[in-house]
Design an enzyme around this catalytic site. Structure first.
Site, PDB file in Angstrom:
ATOM      1  N   LEU A  23      -8.028   3.205  11.456  1.00 21.00           N
ATOM      2  CA  LEU A  23      -8.720   1.978  11.865  1.00 21.00           C
ATOM      3  C   LEU A  23      -8.030   1.349  13.066  1.00 21.00           C
ATOM      4  O   LEU A  23      -8.686   0.913  14.018  1.00 21.00           O
ATOM      5  CB  LEU A  23      -8.758   0.986  10.697  1.00 21.00           C
ATOM      6  N   SER A  24      -6.686   1.319  13.042  1.00 20.77           N
ATOM      7  CA  SER A  24      -5.933   0.757  14.162  1.00 20.77           C
ATOM      8  C   SER A  24      -6.130   1.562  15.439  1.00 20.77           C
ATOM      9  O   SER A  24      -6.009   1.030  16.544  1.00 20.77           O
ATOM     10  CB  SER A  24      -4.439   0.710  13.816  1.00 20.77           C
ATOM     11  N   ASP A  35       0.817  -1.210   0.000  1.00 24.05           N
ATOM     12  CA  ASP A  35       0.000   0.000   0.000  1.00 24.05           C
ATOM     13  C   ASP A  35       0.851   1.261   0.000  1.00 24.05           C
ATOM     14  O   ASP A  35       0.534   2.242  -0.681  1.00 24.05           O
ATOM     15  CB  ASP A  35      -0.936   0.009   1.208  1.00 24.05           C
TER      16      ASP A  35
END
Length: 285
Positions: free
Chosen positions: A186-187, A69
């Site tokens: 998100l983490s 990514d």
């Protein structure tokens, strides 16, 4: 069609994936260009090598990034400057923004057939008060203001469109795009947002409060974030995990939607939620 190939050879299988990619492009009679520094690894006569990176981007029709990514995002930001579409071939671990997996290279024919999707992804821009907001930094995933490793917890004052929003006491704050909602945010406990949506997401990192949550803003929102001075903390701005930019206590960091956007090619034809389920299952495995 001319394709610029940008592999990240620090990835374990990126060279093999790139070799397979070149074979498939050659079979499809798609012309290839690469950076001159890669000649020793891919010494093929049918590849046009460029000393000038941006000249190569300008000369191609499509940019193909081979890596994880981070590689795809870094490449996409350069391609966005020339308004070129990007296809990411996953040679990393997750590959949320990859449009193709290594075992799907046969789908490259769709580039010639025109049977593919192009997703326009919102980009973020950040600027610093100390630079009179003149120098602009870009991100596809997120911008993060965080403390140094030896620094105390930070106090942040956040305003939106000139209005006071909230005071945060935390290790840092993440301002993410919908694309970046499945990354660091998100983490840190933030929500998953479909990348076609047009919004900005603010997520605190390790907040010193039980009631602090992420906040989603309209795409036309301008956020100003300033750390309350304590005289003992280092602060840094990080964009998409790239080298940090020092932030002083006098600085106010401005975040807003960029006028530029990234065009990501999708050859997999999976829904976003199918990809999320697949990739997050890989994380648990």
């Amino acid at each position: 069609m001319i394709a610029a190939i940008i592999p990240n050879l620090t990835k374990a299988n990126a060279e093999l994936v790139t070799q397979n990619l070149l074979c498939e492009l050659r079979r499809l009679e798609i012309r290839v260009c690469m950076e001159a520094s890669l000649y020793s690894t891919f010494p093929y006569r049918d590849i046009e090598f460029f000393e000038d990176f941006f000249g190569m981007i300008s000369a191609c029709d499509v940019v193909i990034a081979v890596g994880g990514d981070g590689t795809i995002i870094h490449t996409a930001k350069h391609a966005a400057l020339a308004d070129k579409p990007v296809l990411g071939v996953n040679a990393g671990r997750i590959g949320f923004v990859a449009g193709l997996e290594p075992n799907q290279l046969h789908r490259l024919r769709q580039l010639l057939d025109g049977t593919y999707k192009v997703e326009r992804r919102l980009m973020l821009e950040a600027s610093l008060k100390s630079e009179q907001y003149q120098k602009v930094y870009y991100a596809l995933n997120e911008g993060v203001i965080s403390r140094g490793s030896q620094s105390r917890i930070l106090d942040f004052q956040v305003s939106y469109n000139g209005n006071n929003l909230c005071h945060y006491r935390a290790d840092g704050l993440i301002v993410a795009t919908p694309t970046g909602s499945t990354a660091y945010s998100l983490s840190a406990g933030g929500p998953v947002i479909e990348p076609s949506m047009r919004c900005l997401l603010l997520t605190p990192i390790c907040p010193h409060s039980l009631l602090t949550r992420s906040v989603v803003f309209d795409e036309d929102t301008t956020l100003h974030i300033k750390a309350v001075p304590n005289g003992q903390s280092e602060m840094f701005l990080t964009l998409d995990g790239e080298p940090t930019i020092p932030v002083t206590e006098e600085d106010c960091v401005r975040f807003q939607k960029s006028s530029r956007s990234v065009s990501l090619i999708d050859l997999k034809y999976q829904t976003f939620y199918e990809i999320v389920n697949e990739k997050l299952s890989e994380r648990r495995a």
